[in-house]
Design a protein around this motif. Structure first.
Motif, PDB file in Angstrom:
ATOM      1  N   GLN A   7      50.288 -27.166  21.331  1.00  0.00           N
ATOM      2  CA  GLN A   7      51.709 -26.943  21.591  1.00  0.00           C
ATOM      3  C   GLN A   7      51.911 -25.855  22.647  1.00  0.00           C
ATOM      4  O   GLN A   7      52.740 -25.990  23.535  1.00  0.00           O
ATOM      5  CB  GLN A   7      52.438 -26.569  20.297  1.00  0.00           C
ATOM      6  CG  GLN A   7      53.919 -26.330  20.483  1.00  0.00           C
ATOM      7  CD  GLN A   7      54.676 -27.568  20.913  1.00  0.00           C
ATOM      8  OE1 GLN A   7      54.324 -28.678  20.522  1.00  0.00           O
ATOM      9  NE2 GLN A   7      55.702 -27.393  21.715  1.00  0.00           N
ATOM     10  N   GLN A   8      51.141 -24.770  22.548  1.00  0.00           N
ATOM     11  CA  GLN A   8      51.257 -23.685  23.527  1.00  0.00           C
ATOM     12  C   GLN A   8      50.866 -24.170  24.922  1.00  0.00           C
ATOM     13  O   GLN A   8      51.522 -23.835  25.907  1.00  0.00           O
ATOM     14  CB  GLN A   8      50.388 -22.504  23.109  1.00  0.00           C
ATOM     15  CG  GLN A   8      50.925 -21.798  21.873  1.00  0.00           C
ATOM     16  CD  GLN A   8      49.911 -20.859  21.253  1.00  0.00           C
ATOM     17  OE1 GLN A   8      48.710 -21.072  21.350  1.00  0.00           O
ATOM     18  NE2 GLN A   8      50.394 -19.831  20.588  1.00  0.00           N
ATOM     19  N   LYS A   9      49.820 -24.998  25.004  1.00  0.00           N
ATOM     20  CA  LYS A   9      49.401 -25.544  26.298  1.00  0.00           C
ATOM     21  C   LYS A   9      50.506 -26.406  26.891  1.00  0.00           C
ATOM     22  O   LYS A   9      50.788 -26.333  28.086  1.00  0.00           O
ATOM     23  CB  LYS A   9      48.119 -26.361  26.140  1.00  0.00           C
ATOM     24  CG  LYS A   9      46.883 -25.528  25.914  1.00  0.00           C
ATOM     25  CD  LYS A   9      45.660 -26.400  25.752  1.00  0.00           C
ATOM     26  CE  LYS A   9      44.448 -25.566  25.404  1.00  0.00           C
ATOM     27  NZ  LYS A   9      43.253 -26.388  25.188  1.00  0.00           N
ATOM     28  N   GLU A  10      51.154 -27.216  26.057  1.00  0.00           N
ATOM     29  CA  GLU A  10      52.245 -28.072  26.534  1.00  0.00           C
ATOM     30  C   GLU A  10      53.404 -27.234  27.059  1.00  0.00           C
ATOM     31  O   GLU A  10      53.996 -27.559  28.097  1.00  0.00           O
ATOM     32  CB  GLU A  10      52.719 -28.996  25.412  1.00  0.00           C
ATOM     33  CG  GLU A  10      51.739 -30.088  25.071  1.00  0.00           C
ATOM     34  CD  GLU A  10      52.175 -30.928  23.883  1.00  0.00           C
ATOM     35  OE1 GLU A  10      53.361 -30.868  23.491  1.00  0.00           O
ATOM     36  OE2 GLU A  10      51.323 -31.657  23.357  1.00  0.00           O
ATOM     37  N   GLU A  11      53.742 -26.162  26.336  1.00  0.00           N
ATOM     38  CA  GLU A  11      54.844 -25.304  26.777  1.00  0.00           C
ATOM     39  C   GLU A  11      54.492 -24.582  28.077  1.00  0.00           C
ATOM     40  O   GLU A  11      55.341 -24.394  28.936  1.00  0.00           O
ATOM     41  CB  GLU A  11      55.239 -24.311  25.682  1.00  0.00           C
ATOM     42  CG  GLU A  11      55.938 -24.939  24.503  1.00  0.00           C
ATOM     43  CD  GLU A  11      57.247 -25.638  24.832  1.00  0.00           C
ATOM     44  OE1 GLU A  11      58.015 -25.137  25.685  1.00  0.00           O
ATOM     45  OE2 GLU A  11      57.508 -26.703  24.245  1.00  0.00           O
ATOM     46  N   MET A  12      53.236 -24.167  28.239  1.00  0.00           N
ATOM     47  CA  MET A  12      52.818 -23.503  29.478  1.00  0.00           C
ATOM     48  C   MET A  12      52.879 -24.471  30.657  1.00  0.00           C
ATOM     49  O   MET A  12      53.291 -24.100  31.759  1.00  0.00           O
ATOM     50  CB  MET A  12      51.437 -22.896  29.317  1.00  0.00           C
ATOM     51  CG  MET A  12      51.474 -21.617  28.462  1.00  0.00           C
ATOM     52  SD  MET A  12      49.908 -20.758  28.435  1.00  0.00           S
ATOM     53  CE  MET A  12      49.248 -21.337  26.885  1.00  0.00           C
ATOM     54  N   CYS A  47      53.909 -17.886  24.317  1.00  0.00           N
ATOM     55  CA  CYS A  47      54.914 -18.856  24.744  1.00  0.00           C
ATOM     56  C   CYS A  47      55.118 -19.931  23.678  1.00  0.00           C
ATOM     57  O   CYS A  47      54.205 -20.669  23.338  1.00  0.00           O
ATOM     58  CB  CYS A  47      54.458 -19.487  26.050  1.00  0.00           C
ATOM     59  SG  CYS A  47      55.572 -20.717  26.678  1.00  0.00           S
ATOM     60  N   CYS A  48      56.328 -19.990  23.136  1.00  0.00           N
ATOM     61  CA  CYS A  48      56.639 -20.951  22.087  1.00  0.00           C
ATOM     62  C   CYS A  48      57.610 -22.027  22.547  1.00  0.00           C
ATOM     63  O   CYS A  48      57.586 -23.131  22.043  1.00  0.00           O
ATOM     64  CB  CYS A  48      57.251 -20.237  20.885  1.00  0.00           C
ATOM     65  SG  CYS A  48      56.113 -19.128  20.058  1.00  0.00           S
ATOM     66  N   SER A  49      58.481 -21.692  23.471  1.00  0.00           N
ATOM     67  CA  SER A  49      59.497 -22.644  23.905  1.00  0.00           C
ATOM     68  C   SER A  49      59.976 -22.274  25.299  1.00  0.00           C
ATOM     69  O   SER A  49      60.218 -21.107  25.586  1.00  0.00           O
ATOM     70  CB  SER A  49      60.669 -22.613  22.923  1.00  0.00           C
ATOM     71  OG  SER A  49      61.696 -23.468  23.347  1.00  0.00           O
ATOM     72  N   TYR A 115      60.981 -18.447  25.531  1.00  0.00           N
ATOM     73  CA  TYR A 115      61.076 -17.820  24.220  1.00  0.00           C
ATOM     74  C   TYR A 115      59.660 -17.653  23.707  1.00  0.00           C
ATOM     75  O   TYR A 115      58.881 -18.601  23.679  1.00  0.00           O
ATOM     76  CB  TYR A 115      61.889 -18.677  23.254  1.00  0.00           C
ATOM     77  CG  TYR A 115      61.899 -18.111  21.860  1.00  0.00           C
ATOM     78  CD1 TYR A 115      62.685 -16.997  21.563  1.00  0.00           C
ATOM     79  CD2 TYR A 115      61.103 -18.643  20.864  1.00  0.00           C
ATOM     80  CE1 TYR A 115      62.673 -16.443  20.296  1.00  0.00           C
ATOM     81  CE2 TYR A 115      61.094 -18.099  19.598  1.00  0.00           C
ATOM     82  CZ  TYR A 115      61.873 -17.006  19.320  1.00  0.00           C
ATOM     83  OH  TYR A 115      61.858 -16.452  18.067  1.00  0.00           O
ATOM     84  N   ALA A 116      59.302 -16.423  23.329  1.00  0.00           N
ATOM     85  CA  ALA A 116      57.946 -16.133  22.883  1.00  0.00           C
ATOM     86  C   ALA A 116      57.979 -15.476  21.513  1.00  0.00           C
ATOM     87  O   ALA A 116      58.803 -14.609  21.254  1.00  0.00           O
ATOM     88  CB  ALA A 116      57.243 -15.223  23.883  1.00  0.00           C
ATOM     89  N   GLY A 117      57.083 -15.887  20.658  1.00  0.00           N
ATOM     90  CA  GLY A 117      56.923 -15.254  19.359  1.00  0.00           C
ATOM     91  C   GLY A 117      55.772 -14.278  19.416  1.00  0.00           C
ATOM     92  O   GLY A 117      54.928 -14.349  20.311  1.00  0.00           O
ATOM     93  N   GLN A 118      55.718 -13.341  18.477  1.00  0.00           N
ATOM     94  CA  GLN A 118      54.602 -12.405  18.435  1.00  0.00           C
ATOM     95  C   GLN A 118      53.304 -13.195  18.317  1.00  0.00           C
ATOM     96  O   GLN A 118      53.247 -14.218  17.641  1.00  0.00           O
ATOM     97  CB  GLN A 118      54.743 -11.451  17.261  1.00  0.00           C
ATOM     98  CG  GLN A 118      55.876 -10.469  17.436  1.00  0.00           C
ATOM     99  CD  GLN A 118      55.928  -9.464  16.314  1.00  0.00           C
ATOM    100  OE1 GLN A 118      54.895  -9.030  15.811  1.00  0.00           O
ATOM    101  NE2 GLN A 118      57.126  -9.083  15.928  1.00  0.00           N
ATOM    102  N   ASN A 123      52.310 -19.377  15.297  1.00  0.00           N
ATOM    103  CA  ASN A 123      52.315 -20.608  14.506  1.00  0.00           C
ATOM    104  C   ASN A 123      53.506 -20.652  13.572  1.00  0.00           C
ATOM    105  O   ASN A 123      54.076 -21.720  13.319  1.00  0.00           O
ATOM    106  CB  ASN A 123      51.007 -20.754  13.727  1.00  0.00           C
ATOM    107  CG  ASN A 123      49.847 -21.104  14.642  1.00  0.00           C
ATOM    108  OD1 ASN A 123      50.039 -21.700  15.698  1.00  0.00           O
ATOM    109  ND2 ASN A 123      48.648 -20.702  14.259  1.00  0.00           N
ATOM    110  N   ASP A 124      53.933 -19.511  13.038  1.00  0.00           N
ATOM    111  CA  ASP A 124      55.117 -19.457  12.180  1.00  0.00           C
ATOM    112  C   ASP A 124      56.372 -19.842  12.960  1.00  0.00           C
ATOM    113  O   ASP A 124      57.256 -20.502  12.439  1.00  0.00           O
ATOM    114  CB  ASP A 124      55.302 -18.062  11.586  1.00  0.00           C
ATOM    115  CG  ASP A 124      54.177 -17.687  10.631  1.00  0.00           C
ATOM    116  OD1 ASP A 124      53.521 -18.604  10.102  1.00  0.00           O
ATOM    117  OD2 ASP A 124      53.973 -16.488  10.416  1.00  0.00           O
ATOM    118  N   VAL A 125      56.436 -19.429  14.238  1.00  0.00           N
ATOM    119  CA  VAL A 125      57.591 -19.770  15.063  1.00  0.00           C
ATOM    120  C   VAL A 125      57.656 -21.273  15.260  1.00  0.00           C
ATOM    121  O   VAL A 125      58.712 -21.888  15.166  1.00  0.00           O
ATOM    122  CB  VAL A 125      57.536 -19.037  16.427  1.00  0.00           C
ATOM    123  CG1 VAL A 125      58.646 -19.524  17.350  1.00  0.00           C
ATOM    124  CG2 VAL A 125      57.635 -17.545  16.220  1.00  0.00           C
TER     125      VAL A 125
END
Length: 133
Positions: A7-12, A47-49, A115-118, A123-125
């Protein structure tokens, strides 16, 4: 540090494409960053979104009280709370009584929002946003 998820790779990749397609738009980041006591702290985000969004920093005499949590308003994140806040502040003698009209007519600036999570909570985000199970 955890390995980068699919998911992170896709968002990047999405971020890279948005930057290439919109080189004139600024990139703005937003990260939730609170310690165990609820105090804001500096943190690295994962990077989450990524999306195109609009940003607005309140000016003096706006119906918005000031920067939300010491940050500007984002059209997609802050709509409902801002509408309620403005509804409570509209004076009967103001030009309009429609907070949505005011909200839509603010001097919004188009940006690429990351939008980035800690890092430790990324994974929680994703789970919170129903991106992964």
């Amino acid at each position: 540090m955890k390995q980068v998820s699919v998911q992170q790779k896709e968002e990047m990749k999405k971020l890279a494409n948005l930057i290439i397609e919109n080189p004139d738009l600024p990139v703005v980041t937003m990260t939730d960053n609170f310690d165990d006591k609820g105090i804001s702290v500096w943190t690295a985000g994962c990077c989450c979104s990524v999306s195109i969004d609009y940003i607005y920093s309140p000016k003096q005499r706006d119906l918005l009280s000031g920067p939300k949590d010491d940050r500007p308003y984002f059209k997609s994140f802050d709509y409902y709370e801002a509408i309620v806040e403005m509804s409570e502040r509209i004076h009967p003698h103001d030009n309009t009584t429609n907070p949505e009209e005011i909200w839509n007519n603010l001097a919004w600036k188009k940006v690429i929002l990351v939008y980035a999570g800690q890092l430790e909570n990324a994974n929680d985000v994703y789970k919170e946003r129903a991106v992964v199970e």
